[in-house]
Design a protein around this motif. Structure first.
Motif, mmCIF file in Angstrom:
data_model
loop_
_atom_site.group_PDB
_atom_site.id
_atom_site.type_symbol
_atom_site.label_atom_id
_atom_site.label_comp_id
_atom_site.label_asym_id
_atom_site.label_seq_id
_atom_site.Cartn_x
_atom_site.Cartn_y
_atom_site.Cartn_z
ATOM 1 N N LYS A 3 0.840 -1.198 0.000
ATOM 2 C CA LYS A 3 0.000 0.000 0.000
ATOM 3 C C LYS A 3 0.879 1.253 0.000
ATOM 4 O O LYS A 3 2.046 1.216 0.380
ATOM 5 N N LEU B 138 10.071 6.060 6.137
ATOM 6 C CA LEU B 138 9.592 5.802 7.500
ATOM 7 C C LEU B 138 9.433 4.311 7.755
ATOM 8 O O LEU B 138 9.771 3.806 8.826
ATOM 9 N N LEU C 29 12.806 2.815 8.326
ATOM 10 C CA LEU C 29 13.332 3.146 9.652
ATOM 11 C C LEU C 29 12.650 2.320 10.743
ATOM 12 O O LEU C 29 13.285 1.913 11.716
ATOM 13 N N ALA C 30 11.359 2.082 10.572
ATOM 14 C CA ALA C 30 10.640 1.268 11.555
ATOM 15 C C ALA C 30 11.194 -0.154 11.581
ATOM 16 O O ALA C 30 11.451 -0.726 12.647
ATOM 17 N N GLY D 206 14.767 -0.217 12.920
ATOM 18 C CA GLY D 206 14.746 0.042 14.361
ATOM 19 C C GLY D 206 14.358 -1.203 15.137
ATOM 20 O O GLY D 206 15.007 -1.564 16.118
ATOM 21 N N ALA D 207 13.318 -1.853 14.693
ATOM 22 C CA ALA D 207 12.861 -3.060 15.390
ATOM 23 C C ALA D 207 13.969 -4.114 15.430
ATOM 24 O O ALA D 207 14.197 -4.756 16.465
ATOM 25 N N TRP E 49 17.013 -3.127 17.569
ATOM 26 C CA TRP E 49 16.686 -3.166 18.994
ATOM 27 C C TRP E 49 16.832 -4.570 19.585
ATOM 28 O O TRP E 49 16.922 -4.743 20.795
ATOM 29 N N LEU F 6 5.128 -9.787 10.364
ATOM 30 C CA LEU F 6 4.554 -8.537 10.842
ATOM 31 C C LEU F 6 4.747 -7.415 9.829
ATOM 32 O O LEU F 6 3.798 -6.692 9.481
ATOM 33 N N GLY G 131 2.076 -5.906 7.218
ATOM 34 C CA GLY G 131 1.815 -4.501 7.492
ATOM 35 C C GLY G 131 1.875 -3.634 6.254
ATOM 36 O O GLY G 131 1.166 -2.638 6.158
ATOM 37 N N ILE H 296 7.514 -3.716 18.127
ATOM 38 C CA ILE H 296 6.904 -2.384 18.136
ATOM 39 C C ILE H 296 7.681 -1.427 19.031
ATOM 40 O O ILE H 296 8.017 -0.304 18.635
ATOM 41 N N GLY I 64 10.739 -1.654 19.932
ATOM 42 C CA GLY I 64 12.050 -1.409 19.334
ATOM 43 C C GLY I 64 11.988 -0.341 18.266
ATOM 44 O O GLY I 64 12.793 0.583 18.242
ATOM 45 N N ALA I 65 11.016 -0.460 17.391
ATOM 46 C CA ALA I 65 10.881 0.519 16.303
ATOM 47 C C ALA I 65 10.688 1.921 16.859
ATOM 48 O O ALA I 65 11.287 2.885 16.379
ATOM 49 N N ASN J 215 11.403 3.021 20.043
ATOM 50 C CA ASN J 215 12.571 3.467 20.799
ATOM 51 C C ASN J 215 13.705 3.911 19.883
ATOM 52 O O ASN J 215 14.518 4.751 20.248
ATOM 53 N N TRP J 216 13.751 3.320 18.713
ATOM 54 C CA TRP J 216 14.825 3.643 17.771
ATOM 55 C C TRP J 216 14.667 5.045 17.174
ATOM 56 O O TRP J 216 15.618 5.618 16.642
ATOM 57 N N TRP K 46 17.366 8.676 15.074
ATOM 58 C CA TRP K 46 17.415 9.373 13.781
ATOM 59 C C TRP K 46 16.547 10.634 13.736
ATOM 60 O O TRP K 46 16.721 11.485 12.880
ATOM 61 N N PHE L 55 9.879 14.803 9.104
ATOM 62 C CA PHE L 55 8.699 14.159 9.696
ATOM 63 C C PHE L 55 8.333 14.783 11.038
ATOM 64 O O PHE L 55 9.208 15.202 11.786
ATOM 65 N N ILE M 205 4.743 10.278 11.883
ATOM 66 C CA ILE M 205 5.450 9.062 12.298
ATOM 67 C C ILE M 205 4.476 8.114 13.008
ATOM 68 O O ILE M 205 4.426 6.924 12.711
ATOM 69 N N TYR N 40 3.563 4.420 11.598
ATOM 70 C CA TYR N 40 3.932 3.289 12.454
ATOM 71 C C TYR N 40 2.692 2.500 12.889
ATOM 72 O O TYR N 40 2.685 1.271 12.857
ATOM 73 N N ASP O 47 -0.235 2.351 11.446
ATOM 74 C CA ASP O 47 -0.749 1.642 10.271
ATOM 75 C C ASP O 47 0.033 0.359 10.029
ATOM 76 O O ASP O 47 -0.535 -0.719 9.862
ATOM 77 N N LEU O 48 1.337 0.522 10.029
ATOM 78 C CA LEU O 48 2.208 -0.616 9.737
ATOM 79 C C LEU O 48 1.982 -1.771 10.717
ATOM 80 O O LEU O 48 1.793 -2.922 10.314
ATOM 81 N N PHE O 49 1.941 -1.443 11.989
ATOM 82 C CA PHE O 49 1.838 -2.511 12.992
ATOM 83 C C PHE O 49 0.431 -3.088 13.103
ATOM 84 O O PHE O 49 0.251 -4.293 13.250
#
Lengths: 200, 200
Positions: free
Chosen positions: A152, A158, A161-162, A165-166, A169, A192, A196, B163, B165-166, B168-169, B173, B180, B185, B189, B191-193
């Motif tokens: 989508k 972004l 980065l998500a 980051g995950a 971590w 996931l 997503g 989640i 982790g993403a 906290n990260w 940046w 952004f 953000i 995020y 939406d993605l999760f």
DNA sequence: TTGACTTTTGAACGATTGTTTGAATACTAA
DNA sequence: TTAGTATTCAAACAATCGTTCAAAAGTCAA
């Protein structure tokens, strides 16, 4: 005259042992919180000996980063080459799983999580360049998927980065004797993120 | 005799100013990489003055963690209370958005990202207890969704760690003058999760 | 202004740390 | 074995840092 070669390889192995010890210490206590003695003690050496292999503490930190990034980039190239004809979903899934594998099995969670603020500008720039190269690779796959309609419409930067980051971590909580292994984590994470991003 | 109260409040404000300065420095250079002078300089004080407000450097780090966690937990309680009747998806979305907001607007990205390895066991235990409390809150919503069939069957603990982790990260940046803001953000995020967890 | 108080200062301390160095040890080719 | 090279060590260094403390400066009610 192959003895010289053997010696050179032995030196190289010692360098890598130092890097492993350093990376483990940096991960646990941070760059500034780790003393040269912390690094050498674990290898039954005195701190002075480290200077035979590295110019200074900063060079050790740089080498840790460089080594980790090379492993990660190597895996990315391999995954992208193997999945040449595959769709974005398959490629992203392989990328996430590959990153998790390298992170846990090769790097014990240190990959991109070490403080690189301690590096002087010149070294920092080189590390950032490699890190960006990896980030671009992942963003490329996501952008591809968005364009083809598989994913989508979303901000690819972004989303990247998500995901990064995950995964980065993981080093903060992963324990080798814990309840999860690399395969499980990679599976759950790639499910996931791929779900997503997928268009409905 | 309300002057005493005014003074007390002024002292409290100074304590918080020190914490903000310390958190910013810790985030950029790490706990051990930050000197007491780094913290005091930014406030036009000498490092000795800090000891009028805090027992030692470790107490400052502890207070930073404690303050951040209180903000995050406060927001979580509010979100969970407001969304009492809502389904898991709505609650998770609000939780992610709320965490991102607090992280960026209140804490400038420091929340759970500071090294807490530098804390002595007693203080560390208290911080971990609060962090776990937050983790349980998020895991609870995910578990709920899995049970109700809204979310697909997955390991709730791993999903929670991904989640957290993403988010906290983000502190690694995010730049206030970057492209952004917290709302974008949080939207991307969540939406993605949420999509990543939703059953098909 | 006085006097009791809060707050800040600046200097000094002991401890730790990264780095250097010259001597000691281990290794290897001849 | 011996000479030459590679590696390690122990000691010493200069610098930095966290912390303490007595004195100075600031604040404010009476």
């Amino acid at each position: 005259m192959q003895a010289a070669e053997r010696r050179a390889r032995k030196t190289e192995m010692k360098r890598e042992a130092i890097l492993r010890s350093a990376a483990a210490a940096f991960r646990r206590k941070g760059y500034h919180g780790t003393s040269m003695e912390d690094i050498s003690e674990a290898l039954l050496m005195t701190k002075g000996s480290l200077y035979y292999y590295f110019k200074d503490k900063e060079e050790i930190l740089y080498a840790c980063h460089d080594f980790s990034l090379d492993r990660v980039l190597e895996r990315m190239r391999q995954v992208l080459a193997d999945g040449k004809g595959d769709n974005a979903e398959t490629r992203l899934r392989a990328l996430v799983q590959g990153f998790v594998d390298v992170m846990i099995d090769d790097l014990q969670g240190s990959a991109l999580a070490l403080d690189f603020t301690a590096l002087k500008p010149e070294l920092l720039a080189r590390i950032i360049a490699k890190r960006d190269q990896f980030e671009r690779g992942m963003r490329g796959v996501i952008t591809e998927g968005v364009k083809s309609g598989e994913f989508k419409r979303t901000d690819a930067k972004l989303a990247t980065l998500a995901i990064l980051g995950a995964i980065n971590w993981i080093g903060k909580w992963y324990r080798p004797d814990g309840p999860f292994n690399a395969a499980e984590i990679g599976k759950t994470y790639s499910d996931l993120f791929v779900n997503g991003l997928r268009a409905k």
